[in-house]
Design a protein around this motif. Structure first.
Motif, PDB file in Angstrom:
ATOM      1  N   PRO A 122       0.726  -1.373  -0.164  1.00 50.36           N
ATOM      2  CA  PRO A 122       0.015   0.146  -0.098  1.00 50.36           C
ATOM      3  C   PRO A 122       0.999   1.262  -0.027  1.00 50.36           C
ATOM      4  N   PRO A 123       0.237   2.202  -0.674  1.00 45.43           N
ATOM      5  CA  PRO A 123       1.158   3.495  -0.641  1.00 45.43           C
ATOM      6  C   PRO A 123       1.359   4.123   0.865  1.00 45.43           C
ATOM      7  N   ILE A 124       2.413   4.962   0.987  1.00 43.78           N
ATOM      8  CA  ILE A 124       2.566   5.607   2.121  1.00 43.78           C
ATOM      9  C   ILE A 124       1.736   6.895   2.195  1.00 43.78           C
ATOM     10  N   SER A 125       1.232   7.206   3.182  1.00 44.54           N
ATOM     11  CA  SER A 125       0.259   8.551   3.075  1.00 44.54           C
ATOM     12  C   SER A 125       1.055   9.740   3.774  1.00 44.54           C
ATOM     13  N   LEU A 126       0.717  10.963   3.184  1.00 42.75           N
ATOM     14  CA  LEU A 126       1.399  12.168   3.721  1.00 42.75           C
ATOM     15  C   LEU A 126       0.214  13.055   4.209  1.00 42.75           C
ATOM     16  N   GLU A 127       0.461  13.678   5.228  1.00 40.16           N
ATOM     17  CA  GLU A 127      -0.629  14.585   6.070  1.00 40.16           C
ATOM     18  C   GLU A 127      -0.809  15.740   5.124  1.00 40.16           C
ATOM     19  N   LEU A 128      -0.170  16.112   4.183  1.00 35.64           N
ATOM     20  CA  LEU A 128       0.083  17.377   3.447  1.00 35.64           C
ATOM     21  C   LEU A 128      -0.819  17.377   2.170  1.00 35.64           C
ATOM     22  N   ASN A 129      -1.262  18.495   1.785  1.00 31.47           N
ATOM     23  CA  ASN A 129      -1.915  18.409   0.243  1.00 31.47           C
ATOM     24  C   ASN A 129      -1.155  18.814  -0.776  1.00 31.47           C
ATOM     25  N   ARG A 130      -1.641  18.216  -2.005  1.00 31.09           N
ATOM     26  CA  ARG A 130      -0.716  18.734  -3.110  1.00 31.09           C
ATOM     27  C   ARG A 130      -0.413  20.188  -3.201  1.00 31.09           C
ATOM     28  N   ASP A 131      -1.160  21.323  -2.800  1.00 32.68           N
ATOM     29  CA  ASP A 131      -0.768  22.691  -2.891  1.00 32.68           C
ATOM     30  C   ASP A 131       0.243  22.829  -1.844  1.00 32.68           C
ATOM     31  N   GLN A 132       0.319  22.350  -0.767  1.00 35.80           N
ATOM     32  CA  GLN A 132       1.216  22.644   0.085  1.00 35.80           C
ATOM     33  C   GLN A 132       2.457  22.252  -0.270  1.00 35.80           C
ATOM     34  N   VAL A 133       2.752  20.910  -0.936  1.00 40.71           N
ATOM     35  CA  VAL A 133       3.864  20.238  -1.223  1.00 40.71           C
ATOM     36  C   VAL A 133       4.384  21.187  -2.524  1.00 40.71           C
ATOM     37  N   ASN A 134       3.489  21.572  -3.342  1.00 42.70           N
ATOM     38  CA  ASN A 134       3.892  22.335  -4.570  1.00 42.70           C
ATOM     39  C   ASN A 134       4.570  23.694  -4.322  1.00 42.70           C
ATOM     40  N   ALA A 135       4.201  24.225  -3.215  1.00 39.32           N
ATOM     41  CA  ALA A 135       4.679  25.720  -2.769  1.00 39.32           C
ATOM     42  C   ALA A 135       5.990  25.468  -2.361  1.00 39.32           C
ATOM     43  N   ALA A 136       6.453  24.454  -1.612  1.00 38.64           N
ATOM     44  CA  ALA A 136       7.830  24.265  -0.941  1.00 38.64           C
ATOM     45  C   ALA A 136       8.860  24.003  -1.878  1.00 38.64           C
ATOM     46  N   PRO A 137       9.961  24.711  -1.487  1.00 44.14           N
ATOM     47  CA  PRO A 137      11.394  24.960  -2.345  1.00 44.14           C
ATOM     48  C   PRO A 137      11.834  23.547  -2.610  1.00 44.14           C
ATOM     49  N   ALA A 138      12.348  23.156  -3.647  1.00 49.31           N
ATOM     50  CA  ALA A 138      13.047  22.270  -3.949  1.00 49.31           C
ATOM     51  C   ALA A 138      14.224  21.626  -3.210  1.00 49.31           C
ATOM     52  N   TYR A 139      14.562  20.393  -2.953  1.00 51.30           N
ATOM     53  CA  TYR A 139      15.671  19.894  -2.268  1.00 51.30           C
ATOM     54  C   TYR A 139      16.713  19.918  -3.377  1.00 51.30           C
ATOM     55  N   GLU A 140      17.870  20.336  -2.896  1.00 52.41           N
ATOM     56  CA  GLU A 140      19.104  20.442  -3.878  1.00 52.41           C
ATOM     57  C   GLU A 140      20.089  19.847  -2.752  1.00 52.41           C
ATOM     58  N   ASP A 141      21.138  18.816  -3.487  1.00 54.27           N
ATOM     59  CA  ASP A 141      22.155  18.257  -2.789  1.00 54.27           C
ATOM     60  C   ASP A 141      23.169  19.544  -2.655  1.00 54.27           C
ATOM     61  N   GLY A 142      23.876  19.743  -1.400  1.00 54.85           N
ATOM     62  CA  GLY A 142      24.909  20.630  -1.412  1.00 54.85           C
ATOM     63  C   GLY A 142      24.370  22.142  -0.763  1.00 54.85           C
ATOM     64  N   LYS A 143      23.172  22.232  -0.743  1.00 55.70           N
ATOM     65  CA  LYS A 143      22.447  23.430  -0.386  1.00 55.70           C
ATOM     66  C   LYS A 143      21.700  23.250   0.941  1.00 55.70           C
ATOM     67  N   PRO A 144      21.441  24.308   1.812  1.00 53.22           N
ATOM     68  CA  PRO A 144      20.721  24.088   2.995  1.00 53.22           C
ATOM     69  C   PRO A 144      19.355  23.474   2.841  1.00 53.22           C
ATOM     70  N   VAL A 145      19.015  22.582   3.706  1.00 55.58           N
ATOM     71  CA  VAL A 145      17.768  21.854   3.452  1.00 55.58           C
ATOM     72  C   VAL A 145      16.603  22.351   4.336  1.00 55.58           C
ATOM     73  N   VAL A 146      15.591  22.698   3.534  1.00 57.25           N
ATOM     74  CA  VAL A 146      14.137  23.205   3.822  1.00 57.25           C
ATOM     75  C   VAL A 146      13.330  22.170   3.932  1.00 57.25           C
ATOM     76  N   VAL A 147      12.632  21.766   5.162  1.00 54.48           N
ATOM     77  CA  VAL A 147      11.696  20.757   5.276  1.00 54.48           C
ATOM     78  C   VAL A 147      10.289  21.077   5.250  1.00 54.48           C
ATOM     79  N   LEU A 148       9.647  20.621   4.872  1.00 59.50           N
ATOM     80  CA  LEU A 148       8.088  20.726   5.075  1.00 59.50           C
ATOM     81  C   LEU A 148       7.545  20.083   5.997  1.00 59.50           C
ATOM     82  N   SER A 149       7.192  20.726   7.035  1.00 60.25           N
ATOM     83  CA  SER A 149       6.600  20.110   8.156  1.00 60.25           C
ATOM     84  C   SER A 149       5.230  19.582   8.200  1.00 60.25           C
ATOM     85  N   ALA A 150       5.025  18.663   9.227  1.00 61.78           N
ATOM     86  CA  ALA A 150       3.679  18.049   9.297  1.00 61.78           C
ATOM     87  C   ALA A 150       2.516  19.033   9.014  1.00 61.78           C
ATOM     88  N   LEU A 151       2.805  20.253   9.547  1.00 63.86           N
ATOM     89  CA  LEU A 151       1.790  21.491   9.816  1.00 63.86           C
ATOM     90  C   LEU A 151       1.916  22.194   8.465  1.00 63.86           C
TER      91      LEU A 151
END
Length: 160
Positions: A122-151
């Protein structure tokens, strides 16, 4: 007879003095040489192995992630762990079509929910919706990591 052998007496005294000095110097002298190092051509002891039953573990890389509204959120492509070994975030390959136009997003580990094992997976579920994830900055190797929290908040990932 007393004065007749002074050379013999001197030799005997010198011999006795030499014996005493050599015994004294061997007691206080340098330590004996260290033993030769152990041979390195001996095989190393066998590694300790732990057997994990299949029903207790599963891999998550490549697993599908869906939102609570059953939207396709992408697949887990990496896991971020801090220096203490604590899992902090999952990297989800989000959006795009057939790998074109997709972005990697760091999502807080606590925002993911893992279902009980079943076949097919079964798939893993995520508490966030598509719009919240779409608004998050991209993860890039070697750059500071910004994490989208559960809220849905963006938080820098502090590595210790």
């Amino acid at each position: 007879m007393r004065g007749e052998h002074p050379a013999v007496m001197a030799a005997a005294a010198l011999l006795a003095l030499t014996a005493i000095v050599s015994v004294a110097s061997s007691e206080n002298g340098p330590a004996p040489p260290a033993p030769a190092p152990a041979k390195t051509d001996q095989p190393a002891p066998p590694a300790v192995a732990t057997i994990l039953p299949n029903h207790e573990v599963e891999g998550i890389l490549g697993r599908q992630v869906r939102s609570s509204a059953d939207e396709n959120m992408g697949r887990i492509v990496d896991v971020l762990v801090d220096r203490s070994g604590q899992v902090r975030a999952a990297i989800i390959d989000f959006g795009g079509f057939l790998g074109v136009g997709s972005r990697k997003i760091a999502v807080d580990w606590a925002a993911l929910h893992f279902p009980a094992p079943a076949k097919p997976e079964p798939p893993i579920s995520l508490e966030l919706n598509r719009d919240q994830v779409n608004a998050a900055p991209a993860y890039e190797d070697g750059k500071p990591v910004v994490v989208l929290s559960a809220l849905g908040k963006l938080e820098p990932l502090p590595f210790q």
